[in-house]
Design an enzyme around this catalytic site. Structure first.
Site, PDB file in Angstrom:
ATOM      1  N   LYS A 187       1.176   4.125  -2.949  1.00 52.80           N
ATOM      2  CA  LYS A 187       0.844   5.535  -2.728  1.00 52.80           C
ATOM      3  C   LYS A 187       2.052   6.439  -2.981  1.00 52.80           C
ATOM      4  O   LYS A 187       1.893   7.590  -3.410  1.00 52.80           O
ATOM      5  CB  LYS A 187       0.274   5.725  -1.324  1.00 52.80           C
ATOM      6  CG  LYS A 187      -1.082   5.038  -1.110  1.00 52.80           C
ATOM      7  CD  LYS A 187      -2.145   5.581  -2.059  1.00 52.80           C
ATOM      8  CE  LYS A 187      -3.538   5.041  -1.756  1.00 52.80           C
ATOM      9  NZ  LYS A 187      -4.574   5.593  -2.634  1.00 52.80           N
ATOM     10  N   TYR A 197       0.843  -1.200   0.000  1.00 59.10           N
ATOM     11  CA  TYR A 197       0.000   0.000   0.000  1.00 59.10           C
ATOM     12  C   TYR A 197       0.878   1.250   0.000  1.00 59.10           C
ATOM     13  O   TYR A 197       0.666   2.169  -0.799  1.00 59.10           O
ATOM     14  CB  TYR A 197      -0.913  -0.011   1.231  1.00 59.10           C
ATOM     15  CG  TYR A 197      -1.847   1.174   1.323  1.00 59.10           C
ATOM     16  CD1 TYR A 197      -3.008   1.240   0.553  1.00 59.10           C
ATOM     17  CD2 TYR A 197      -1.577   2.235   2.191  1.00 59.10           C
ATOM     18  CE1 TYR A 197      -3.867   2.326   0.636  1.00 59.10           C
ATOM     19  CE2 TYR A 197      -2.432   3.323   2.287  1.00 59.10           C
ATOM     20  CZ  TYR A 197      -3.573   3.367   1.507  1.00 59.10           C
ATOM     21  OH  TYR A 197      -4.423   4.448   1.593  1.00 59.10           O
TER      22      TYR A 197
HETATM   23  N1  LIG Z   1      -9.441   6.290   5.015  1.00 58.40           N
HETATM   24  C1  LIG Z   1      -8.176   6.643   5.206  1.00 58.40           C
HETATM   25  O1  LIG Z   1      -7.698   6.744   6.354  1.00 58.40           O
HETATM   26  C2  LIG Z   1      -7.294   6.922   4.017  1.00 58.40           C
HETATM   27  C3  LIG Z   1      -6.045   7.499   4.268  1.00 58.40           C
HETATM   28  C4  LIG Z   1      -5.215   7.779   3.192  1.00 58.40           C
HETATM   29  C5  LIG Z   1      -5.625   7.503   1.901  1.00 58.40           C
HETATM   30  N2  LIG Z   1      -6.838   6.926   1.687  1.00 58.40           N
HETATM   31  C6  LIG Z   1      -7.210   6.644   0.303  1.00 58.40           C
HETATM   32  O2  LIG Z   1      -8.432   7.290   0.025  1.00 58.40           O
HETATM   33  C7  LIG Z   1      -9.065   6.628  -1.080  1.00 58.40           C
HETATM   34  C8  LIG Z   1     -10.510   6.393  -0.723  1.00 58.40           C
HETATM   35  O3  LIG Z   1     -10.572   5.453   0.346  1.00 58.40           O
HETATM   36  P1  LIG Z   1     -11.629   5.537   1.518  1.00 58.40           P
HETATM   37  O4  LIG Z   1     -10.877   5.707   2.772  1.00 58.40           O
HETATM   38  O5  LIG Z   1     -12.715   6.498   1.187  1.00 58.40           O
HETATM   39  O6  LIG Z   1     -12.151   4.032   1.561  1.00 58.40           O
HETATM   40  P2  LIG Z   1     -13.350   3.317   0.797  1.00 58.40           P
HETATM   41  O7  LIG Z   1     -13.040   1.883   0.869  1.00 58.40           O
HETATM   42  O8  LIG Z   1     -14.645   3.806   1.322  1.00 58.40           O
HETATM   43  O9  LIG Z   1     -13.237   3.869  -0.689  1.00 58.40           O
HETATM   44  C9  LIG Z   1     -12.562   3.233  -1.718  1.00 58.40           C
HETATM   45  C10 LIG Z   1     -13.569   2.959  -2.815  1.00 58.40           C
HETATM   46  O10 LIG Z   1     -12.868   2.524  -3.963  1.00 58.40           O
HETATM   47  C11 LIG Z   1     -13.647   1.504  -4.544  1.00 58.40           C
HETATM   48  N3  LIG Z   1     -12.794   0.676  -5.400  1.00 58.40           N
HETATM   49  C12 LIG Z   1     -11.806  -0.165  -5.003  1.00 58.40           C
HETATM   50  N4  LIG Z   1     -11.255  -0.750  -6.071  1.00 58.40           N
HETATM   51  C13 LIG Z   1     -11.905  -0.279  -7.160  1.00 58.40           C
HETATM   52  C14 LIG Z   1     -11.799  -0.526  -8.549  1.00 58.40           C
HETATM   53  N5  LIG Z   1     -10.903  -1.386  -9.037  1.00 58.40           N
HETATM   54  N6  LIG Z   1     -12.650   0.123  -9.381  1.00 58.40           N
HETATM   55  C15 LIG Z   1     -13.583   0.990  -8.885  1.00 58.40           C
HETATM   56  N7  LIG Z   1     -13.715   1.255  -7.580  1.00 58.40           N
HETATM   57  C16 LIG Z   1     -12.901   0.623  -6.733  1.00 58.40           C
HETATM   58  C17 LIG Z   1     -14.233   0.746  -3.391  1.00 58.40           C
HETATM   59  O11 LIG Z   1     -15.360  -0.029  -3.775  1.00 58.40           O
HETATM   60  C18 LIG Z   1     -14.563   1.861  -2.422  1.00 58.40           C
HETATM   61  O12 LIG Z   1     -15.884   2.335  -2.568  1.00 58.40           O
HETATM   62  C19 LIG Z   1      -8.263   5.363  -1.334  1.00 58.40           C
HETATM   63  O13 LIG Z   1      -7.388   5.569  -2.428  1.00 58.40           O
HETATM   64  C20 LIG Z   1      -7.468   5.203  -0.053  1.00 58.40           C
HETATM   65  O14 LIG Z   1      -6.269   4.485  -0.257  1.00 58.40           O
HETATM   66  C21 LIG Z   1      -7.685   6.642   2.714  1.00 58.40           C
END
Ligand SMILES: NC(=O)c1ccc[n+]([C@@H]2O[C@H](COP(=O)([O-])OP(=O)(O)OC[C@H]3O[C@@H](n4cnc5c(N)ncnc54)[C@H](O)[C@@H]3O)[C@@H](O)[C@H]2O)c1
Length: 260
Positions: free
Chosen positions: A155, A151
């Site tokens: 990133k 991961y």
């Molecule tokens: N939540 C945190 O603490 C955090 C921190 C840093 C970065 N992020 C990043 O933020 C972004 C959003 O994550 P989130 O926290 O809202 O979680 P989340 O799981 O709610 O959102 C991710 C979404 O991406 C969708 N997804 C995954 N693979 C996919 C694909 N191949 N095609 C289409 N959709 C797909 C999932 O179904 C999900 O709805 C991600 O890139 C995650 O790595 C999150």
């Protein structure tokens, strides 16, 4: 920060940061295509309920066919494309050791790094001067300690992707930036929050950052909306970290109460 007349495509928009971003862009006047592997219709309904224009598409955006389909639908639905928020991502295993299998590592890179690249490549022919691309990176891409090894590597790749793509689009007037969230309560981090609440330790969440709390998806979405707008017209190739100050501080062991 008006986005009236603009068309935005947000991936990973069925919930979490993607849904908050879709709503924030819509609140500023953009028409939004919400894309997700899961059914994004709830996000579409929320936006429409707020008076915005939205369509949804369920597809794997990290395939060439999925990326092409979502861009085609944005243009077919709304006539143009101005904003791409490549946000879909998966966390993968949290184990910090070196046991992850190659196939699992490759899948995380496919979704988190190749996915944004495919989205940018598919969107490019429709983007003109003034268009904005925003990718969701993570503090995990800046240093170790905020996610599993694949991961973090994916990133870090996203951070470099926005730098190299900004350079590749030199002279076009298209800007490319990233947000790097810290710990945000979303479906991705729900197990952590659920576990902490079950143990009565919710108050410990986010204690490593100077704001001493976890973040909300809407707080990341505000940074996305800024980067997508003309208010950020001279911001290009950058990463805006939204982590309560976590990455600004080195680990620090506070003195025990009573001195010592
Ligand atoms: N939540 C945190 O603490 C955090 C921190 C840093 C970065 N992020 C990043 O933020 C972004 C959003 O994550 P989130 O926290 O809202 O979680 P989340 O799981 O709610 O959102 C991710 C979404 O991406 C969708 N997804 C995954 N693979 C996919 C694909 N191949 N095609 C289409 N959709 C797909 C999932 O179904 C999900 O709805 C991600 O890139 C995650 O790595 C999150």
């Amino acid at each position: 920060m008006t986005l009236a007349g603009r068309v935005a495509l947000v991936t990973g928009a069925a919930g979490g940061i993607g849904r908050a971003s879709a709503r924030a862009l819509s609140a500023r006047g953009a028409a939004v295509l919400a894309v997700d592997l899961k059914d994004p219709s709830e996000t579409v309904a929320l936006i429409r309920g707020d008076g915005g224009a939205a369509e949804g598409l369920a597809t794997d955006c990290a395939t060439e066919a999925g990326a092409a389909a979502m861009v085609a639908q944005a243009v077919a639905s709304f006539g143009r494309l101005d904003i791409l928020h490549a946000n879909a991502g998966i966390s993968g295993p949290l184990n910090p050791d070196l046991t992850t299998g190659a196939a699992e590592f490759a899948e995380i890179l496919r979704v988190n790094l190749i996915g944004p690249w495919l989205a940018i490549r598919a969107a490019r022919p429709h983007l003109g001067a003034g268009a904005a691309i925003v990718c969701t990176a993570s503090v995990a891409g800046l240093a170790a300690g905020a996610g599993g090894l694949p991961y973090s590597a994916s990133k870090a790749g996203v951070i470099n992707l926005v730098q190299t793509t900004a350079a590749a689009l030199s002279g076009t007037g298209i800007r490319v930036n990233a947000v790097a969230p810290g710990l945000i309560e979303t479906p991705m981090t729900a197990p952590l929050y659920t576990d902490a609440r079950a143990r009565g330790r919710e108050g410990r969440i986010g204690q490593l950052n100077p704001l001493r709390r976890g973040g909300e998806a809407e707080e990341v979405a505000e940074a996305v909306a800024f980067l997508a707008s003309d208010a950020a017209s001279y911001v290009n190739g950058q990463v805006i970290v939204v982590d309560g100050g976590l990455s600004a501080s080195l680990p620090f062991a506070p003195r025990p109460a009573g001195g010592g």
